[in-house]
Design a protein around this motif. Structure first.
Motif, PDB file in Angstrom:
ATOM      1  N   TRP A 276       0.801  -1.211   0.000  1.00  0.00           N
ATOM      2  CA  TRP A 276       0.000   0.000   0.000  1.00  0.00           C
ATOM      3  C   TRP A 276       0.841   1.271   0.000  1.00  0.00           C
ATOM      4  O   TRP A 276       0.470   2.259  -0.639  1.00  0.00           O
ATOM      5  N   VAL A 277       1.945   1.271   0.703  1.00  0.00           N
ATOM      6  CA  VAL A 277       2.763   2.486   0.746  1.00  0.00           C
ATOM      7  C   VAL A 277       3.318   2.835  -0.636  1.00  0.00           C
ATOM      8  O   VAL A 277       3.197   3.985  -1.093  1.00  0.00           O
ATOM      9  N   THR A 280       0.545   4.204  -2.749  1.00  0.00           N
ATOM     10  CA  THR A 280       0.231   5.600  -2.435  1.00  0.00           C
ATOM     11  C   THR A 280       1.210   6.539  -3.129  1.00  0.00           C
ATOM     12  O   THR A 280       0.831   7.586  -3.654  1.00  0.00           O
TER      13      THR A 280
END
Length: 339
Positions: A276-277, A280
């Motif tokens: 997810w990082v 993003t």
């Protein structure tokens, strides 16, 4: 229809008068509902959350905007900002109306493209998010929240089109109905894993289909550029009439996006698996890149050069979101393999 148009003008005047203090909100809503926002804003956001939803947004938005163009060529709907003067029905009692920078679109007015493409593209997002919430929580109430937000967004975009005099109320209603139906139908046939040939043929079908229709109607003596001359005549400021709102700009955007979608899936089938990082970070970098790509000025003369570059601009969009940025982030964040 004349009575409907007259009533629509008075509705627009009353709406502008009563909600003048919310002008910034309406201008923001019409910007969010712009068909290009589906490709430049909704697509990357949806793609990095759920790949299939992102692909569906491009597919549904492209086909919906193309159909909107066809409907506009057939229905010959006027736009309020020029019909009020062109009709010469308000010489003795002229309504107090204000135009804005985003008012002076050059294509015919029926049905509303903003309402139609917003209704179709955001349906994909709302239904995907609703299914996710339903599967994770089992709550029907939570699963209904995305559709509530979707309804509010669609209403705001639709009302903004009346406020800025881009559409009559009945044109907005027609756009809403068509958009919701297309969102439901097209979301069932998303070509997530189709070949490059499929997307190439789809892109060329949109281009050639519209060009054949345009040529055929011209042969019957129907001038499909009639609305462009009216926009130039009645727009408050000539610089507000832009080529990127012309019907052929919509056509090249749709065809270019589908070809770009096929190329992106061809270069890297399945894409990269990122946590997810990094996702993003991909979203932030993609948004920055797409902003600069969309703001890059294109020469408007000759028109063929403009439309060709406009086609390439939107063919690049899926490459940036699906291949270039994720590939770069994967390269920078991937852990080196140990021997």
């Amino acid at each position: 229809m004349e009575a409907i148009y007259v009533q629509g003008i008075w509705v627009a005047e009353a709406f502008q008068s009563k909600t003048r203090e919310y002008e910034d909100f309406w201008l923001f809503a019409t910007h969010i509902g712009d068909p290009k926002a589906a490709f430049l804003i909704v697509f990357p956001l949806a793609f990095y959350v759920h790949r299939r939803t992102g692909v569906a947004v491009v597919w549904v938005a492209a086909l919906s905007e193309w159909l909107n163009l066809v409907f506009k060529w057939i229905l010959f709907g006027p736009r309020p900002y020029w019909w009020v003067d062109e009709s010469r029905l308000f010489l003795k009692n002229k309504p107090q109306l204000q135009q804005f920078q985003c008012t002076c679109e050059t294509g015919p007015g029926s049905p509303s493209g903003h309402a139609m493409i917003t209704g179709a593209a955001w349906w994909v997002v709302a239904s995907s998010l609703s299914s996710f919430l339903r599967s994770r929580t089992g709550s029907k109430l939570l699963a209904a929240v995305p559709f509530l937000v979707y309804s509010v967004l669609l209403a705001a975009v639709s009302l903004s089109r009346i406020f800025i005099l881009a559409h009559f109320p009945h044109q907005v209603v027609a756009g809403i109905l068509a958009g919701v139906m297309l969102g439901v139908l097209l979301n069932r046939t998303v070509p997530e894993w189709r070949s490059l040939v499929f997307f190439l043929c789809s892109s060329m079908a949109l281009l050639l289909g519209a060009l054949l229709m345009y040529t055929g109607l011209e042969q019957f003596g129907i001038d499909l550029s009639w609305s462009i001359s009216l926009a130039k005549r009645w727009c408050s400021k000539s610089e507000w009439v832009r080529m990127d709102t012309a019907p052929f700009s919509s056509l090249t955007r749709d065809a270019g996006s589908l070809l770009g979608l096929g190329l992106a899936q061809f270069w890297k089938p399945g894409g990269w698996t990122l946590p997810w990082v990094p996702k993003t970070l991909c979203l932030a970098l993609s948004s920055l890149a797409l902003f600069h790509i969309s703001q890059f000025p294109l020469p408007t003369v000759p028109p063929l050069l403009f439309y060709s570059l406009f086609f390439l601009r939107y063919a690049i969009v899926p490459q940036v979101v699906m291949v270039v940025v994720p590939g770069l982030v994967h390269l920078l964040t991937a852990k080196p393999k140990r021997d």
